[in-house]
Design an enzyme around this catalytic site. Structure first.
Site, PDB file in Angstrom:
ATOM      1  N   LYS A  20      55.980  35.900  43.048  1.00 51.92           N
ATOM      2  CA  LYS A  20      56.169  36.796  44.192  1.00 51.92           C
ATOM      3  C   LYS A  20      57.336  36.306  45.039  1.00 51.92           C
ATOM      4  O   LYS A  20      57.272  35.242  45.648  1.00 51.92           O
ATOM      5  CB  LYS A  20      54.923  36.853  45.076  1.00 51.92           C
ATOM      6  CG  LYS A  20      55.062  37.948  46.154  1.00 51.92           C
ATOM      7  CD  LYS A  20      54.072  37.821  47.273  1.00 51.92           C
ATOM      8  CE  LYS A  20      54.522  36.919  48.378  1.00 51.92           C
ATOM      9  NZ  LYS A  20      55.673  37.429  49.163  1.00 51.92           N
ATOM     10  N   SER A  63      56.313  27.554  54.278  1.00 53.10           N
ATOM     11  CA  SER A  63      55.944  26.815  55.485  1.00 53.10           C
ATOM     12  C   SER A  63      54.742  25.913  55.227  1.00 53.10           C
ATOM     13  O   SER A  63      53.906  26.186  54.369  1.00 53.10           O
ATOM     14  CB  SER A  63      55.614  27.794  56.612  1.00 53.10           C
ATOM     15  OG  SER A  63      54.376  28.416  56.356  1.00 53.10           O
ATOM     16  N   GLY A  96      51.183  26.539  53.289  1.00 52.96           N
ATOM     17  CA  GLY A  96      50.852  25.554  52.260  1.00 52.96           C
ATOM     18  C   GLY A  96      49.453  24.993  52.446  1.00 52.96           C
ATOM     19  O   GLY A  96      48.690  24.838  51.493  1.00 52.96           O
ATOM     20  N   GLU A 135      55.965  22.725  48.124  1.00 58.98           N
ATOM     21  CA  GLU A 135      57.216  22.236  48.704  1.00 58.98           C
ATOM     22  C   GLU A 135      57.325  22.911  50.054  1.00 58.98           C
ATOM     23  O   GLU A 135      57.557  24.113  50.127  1.00 58.98           O
ATOM     24  CB  GLU A 135      58.384  22.569  47.767  1.00 58.98           C
ATOM     25  CG  GLU A 135      59.575  21.661  47.970  1.00 58.98           C
ATOM     26  CD  GLU A 135      60.532  22.214  48.987  1.00 58.98           C
ATOM     27  OE1 GLU A 135      60.346  21.901  50.175  1.00 58.98           O
ATOM     28  OE2 GLU A 135      61.442  22.955  48.614  1.00 58.98           O
ATOM     29  N   CYS A 187      64.802  23.827  54.089  1.00 63.11           N
ATOM     30  CA  CYS A 187      63.643  22.989  54.424  1.00 63.11           C
ATOM     31  C   CYS A 187      64.053  21.534  54.585  1.00 63.11           C
ATOM     32  O   CYS A 187      63.430  20.788  55.326  1.00 63.11           O
ATOM     33  CB  CYS A 187      62.556  23.129  53.375  1.00 63.11           C
ATOM     34  SG  CYS A 187      63.185  23.054  51.698  1.00 63.11           S
ATOM     35  N   GLU A 229      59.777  22.392  63.083  1.00 61.58           N
ATOM     36  CA  GLU A 229      60.837  22.893  62.223  1.00 61.58           C
ATOM     37  C   GLU A 229      61.349  24.215  62.803  1.00 61.58           C
ATOM     38  O   GLU A 229      60.582  25.150  62.999  1.00 61.58           O
ATOM     39  CB  GLU A 229      60.287  23.127  60.808  1.00 61.58           C
ATOM     40  CG  GLU A 229      61.372  23.512  59.828  1.00 61.58           C
ATOM     41  CD  GLU A 229      60.844  23.654  58.413  1.00 61.58           C
ATOM     42  OE1 GLU A 229      59.726  24.174  58.239  1.00 61.58           O
ATOM     43  OE2 GLU A 229      61.567  23.269  57.476  1.00 61.58           O
TER      44      GLU A 229
END
Lengths: 274, 476
Positions: free
Chosen positions: B182, B235, B239, B256, B290, B387
């Protein structure tokens, strides 16, 4: 002449290289002995001790860690009869000793087998090396109490992790006796910390603890509890080893997944040039 | 700044269809409930195409197609043949790279010079690299007969749409798995063009399935009981939710996630090179990276010099049309992301830090954010902890190497780090102590298919790239 009155042993916890009682002052009767019934506070204290030991143990040379693990095998060999007296079959003690020897040899091979140079398409030096993930919470398998315990502790600590282990609640005496072996093997205090008592009481605290990097659920027999612990572990994205199948053969070649799951790969780049 | 004449790349090289279906079992199909959404060009807000939204029934169809392909075709296929399909895909990507690069810049907003010179070459290289593994798995160090996992559910982000697809699909297929992927809802177009490339390569139907949609589609995919493997890039928050959702299942998970990398500049670093590295570290891809070097840690004794040079360099950055070959900074990918960047930046200013941007004219339409730095930042400030995922740099200072390590590691993340110094032993000393999966010394934001990438701590687990990247898709 009257028979000598034996000196009995008090079975206590092993935290930070010391043998404290549970801070809760509780114990339970198992294997004809009073064994400490750890509390959530004991679990947190054990994590503090394990964290404090990370820097020294992860920072030790691989050669040094290998020698310490081999020293554990030597000490265990010397105490073979003590474990047999606790009801551990002789061949299980032998297998446990041999397992320490096997893992001892891994300490200075891991980086070569699981790291190395990467041929990137550019003028860069690039190398990957494995490092320990940090503090690992471990649920030891119920049985075999000694070989199972050794088989979960050794792969975690050989690379420089430190552990908090929940011992088999049904057969904790071999675990506590192993702690006595560890305490006399030049293993720095805090590298292995041992809790006895109920899994359901201490392990949820470890699974949710934000200063624990990984959790090994090997000994969690209840699938529902294992899932619940894995959900707690997700909060800070702990690395997870899922429960072992009930028919797992602890005498077989252990493979490397236990070690590699608890490793981080670090890759360093540097340009080449004059 | 020099005035340059516009130098736009022609968009005529790519033919965008008005509407796209789901790619299931080798064919483009309509979603069962007919839902759809629009993908827009973030630089102009122009609608690019109407995209099918996959519901749980569609996801189920895709997983079944992948299962059948795994059992009947791809699993039993000799590795040598799988390799040839992957080499074929790598070649078609190279042949159609201009088209893919333009489409990526249109849908994502990133400058064409990045999609053309970074993303696309890496995408092709990634397929080329893993193609070669497909018939050499017994030599990869995972035992003599490593087995694939089965069906992989893969969910990827919008910052490097096609590159993240390559990172997911290439190792999965090389190892013998089939996939349902996806793409992000704001950047589905290159994944759909990739589906056409799979057709062009005669890849057997069902080996690659692409389901488009937003979070709900992703959830249906990762929670589907028929998948054996879940791989997610995005994110940390999502996750975590995925890690919870696979708890108690047999699904193998690799994640990741986010980062808040420290880029550490020592007083003996060549300042000009370091400044280039700082700029590349945080402004590459609008900071939608990231592993971006979003925290500059500069040694106190050179802080003023570094900042002065950094500001001078930032004033030369060209922000604007992503298709212009001179553009350095393109559009922010979405209105939602722009709002997030603004919110955090405003928080930074409100918390008492000093904000600076070069004079920079923003286009009237689309989503834009000027390159920005904050000075006077402490570790307690939100902009030093969270972040931002935008072109925003927080500047902190340090005095000793030990302090630099302490500050660099003072984050729940651990994806990457940068070190700038002329002293080799210091680089190695620092690299040993930084808790990060990738350490760039005297360089930054370098990627290669042979080089493992992935994080420590809450930046996730597992590695992508290199021999290590195979492990995520093998039953070991």
């Amino acid at each position: 002449m009257s028979e000598r009155v034996a000196v009995r042993k008090t079975y206590k916890l092993y935290i930070g290289g010391k043998f404290p009682r549970s801070e809760s002052g509780r114990s339970y009767i198992v294997q004809d002995a009073n064994v400490a019934l750890s509390s959530r506070k004991d679990a947190r204290d054990a994590v503090v001790a394990a964290r404090a030991a990370v820097k020294g143990w992860a920072g030790a040379t691989a050669y040094n860690r290998g020698q310490v693990l081999y020293r554990v095998a030597e000490m265990l060999e010397g105490r073979r009869e003590q474990f047999v007296a606790l009801g551990v079959p002789g061949e299980e003690v032998d297998a446990a000793i041999d397992r320490w020897v096997w893992y001892a040899g891994w300490s200075d091979k891991l980086a070569q087998v699981y790291g190395g140079a990467n041929p990137v398409a550019g003028p860069y030096f690039n190398i990957s090396a494995p490092e320990p993930t940090g503090v690992v919470a471990v649920v030891a398998p119920e049985r075999p109490a000694l070989l199972g315990l050794v088989s979960v502790i050794a792969p975690a600590i050989v690379s420089g992790n430190t552990v908090v282990v929940a011992a088999s609640p049904a057969e904790p005496l071999a675990a506590i006796t192993l702690a006595e072996v560890l305490a006399t093997s030049d293993l720095p205090g805090g590298v292995v910390n041992l809790l006895t008592g109920k899994i359901s009481e201490t392990v949820p605290t470890l699974a949710a603890h934000m200063d624990v990097n990984a959790i090994d659920l090997t000994g969690v027999a209840d699938a529902g509890l294992a899932a619940e612990l894995e959900i707690k572990a997700a909060e800070n994205l702990k690395r997870v080893l899922r429960p072992a199948p009930a028919d797992h053969d602890w005498f077989a070649d252990p493979g490397v997944t236990r070690m590699t799951t608890l490793l981080e790969t670090k890759t360093v780049w540097h340009p080449k040039g004059v | 700044m020099f005035e340059y004449a516009p130098a736009p790349e022609s968009r005529s090289v790519v033919d965008i269809k008005p509407a796209y279906g789901l790619f299931i079992d080798g064919k483009f199909v309509d979603p069962s409930d007919g839902g759809s959404f629009k993908s827009i060009n973030p630089a102009t807000e122009e609608v690019l195409a109407e995209i099918a939204e996959a519901g749980s029934g569609d996801v189920d169809r895709a997983v079944r197609a992948a299962r059948t392909a795994y059992e009947k075709v791809w699993g039993p296929m000799p590795g040598q043949d799988r390799a040839k399909y992957l080499f074929r895909i790598a070649r078609i990507i190279q042949e159609r790279s201009r088209e893919l690069a333009v489409l990526e810049s249109l849908d994502n907003g990133k400058p064409i010079k990045e999609s053309r010179d970074v993303d696309l070459p890496l995408v092709a290289a990634h397929f080329f690299y893993y193609a070669g593994w497909a018939d050499k798995l017994p030599y990869a160090g995972f035992g003599p007969d490593p087995q694939p996992l089965g069906v992989a559910a893969q969910v990827i982000p919008w910052n490097f749409p096609l590159l993240m697809l390559a990172w997911k699909i290439a190792p999965a297929l090389a190892a013998g798995n089939t996939v349902v992927l996806k793409p992000a809802e704001t950047t589905p177009l290159t994944a759909l063009l990739f589906a056409e490339i799979c057709q062009q390569a005669d890849l057997p139907p069902g080996v690659v399935n692409i389901v488009t949609g937003a979070g709900e589609t992703g959830r249906a995919l990762v929670e589907h009981p028929g998948v054996d493997k879940v791989a997610f890039t995005g994110s940390t928050e999502v996750g975590r939710a995925i890690a919870r959702s696979v708890a108690g299942s047999r699904k193998k998970l690799t994640l990741e996630l986010g980062g808040k990398a420290a880029n550490i500049v020592f007083d003996d670093a060549p300042i000009d090179q370091a400044v280039e590295g700082i700029v590349n570290g945080i402004f590459f891809n609008q900071g939608h990276v990231c592993c971006a070097g979003s925290r500059l840690l500069v040694q106190e004794s050179v802080a003023d010099r570094v900042l002065e040079s950094l500001k001078r360099r930032m004033a030369q950055l060209r922000l604007g049309d992503p298709l212009d070959k001179n553009t350095d900074i393109g559009a922010i990918n979405s209105a939602a992301q722009l709002a997030r960047i603004k919110e955090l930046s405003d928080a930074g200013a409100a918390e008492g830090t000093e904000r600076w941007s070069p004079p920079c004219e923003l286009p009237d339409r689309g989503f834009w954010f000027a390159p920005t730095i904050f000075t006077g930042v402490t570790q307690a400030h939100r902009i030093a902890r969270e972040e931002i995922f935008g072109p925003v740099l927080s500047v902190l200072t340090f005095r000793t190497p030990a302090e630099a390590v302490e500050k660099a590691n003072n984050t729940p993340y651990g994806l990457s780090a940068g070190i700038w110094t002329d002293k080799g032993s210091r680089i190695l000393w620092m690299a040993d102590r930084l808790r990060a999966g990738v350490v760039w010394a005297n360089t930054f934001n370098k990627f290669d298919p042979t080089s493992p990438f992935g994080g420590y701590k809450e930046s996730g687990y597992g590695r992508e790239g290199g021999r290590h990247g195979l492990e995520a898709y093998l039953n070991v």
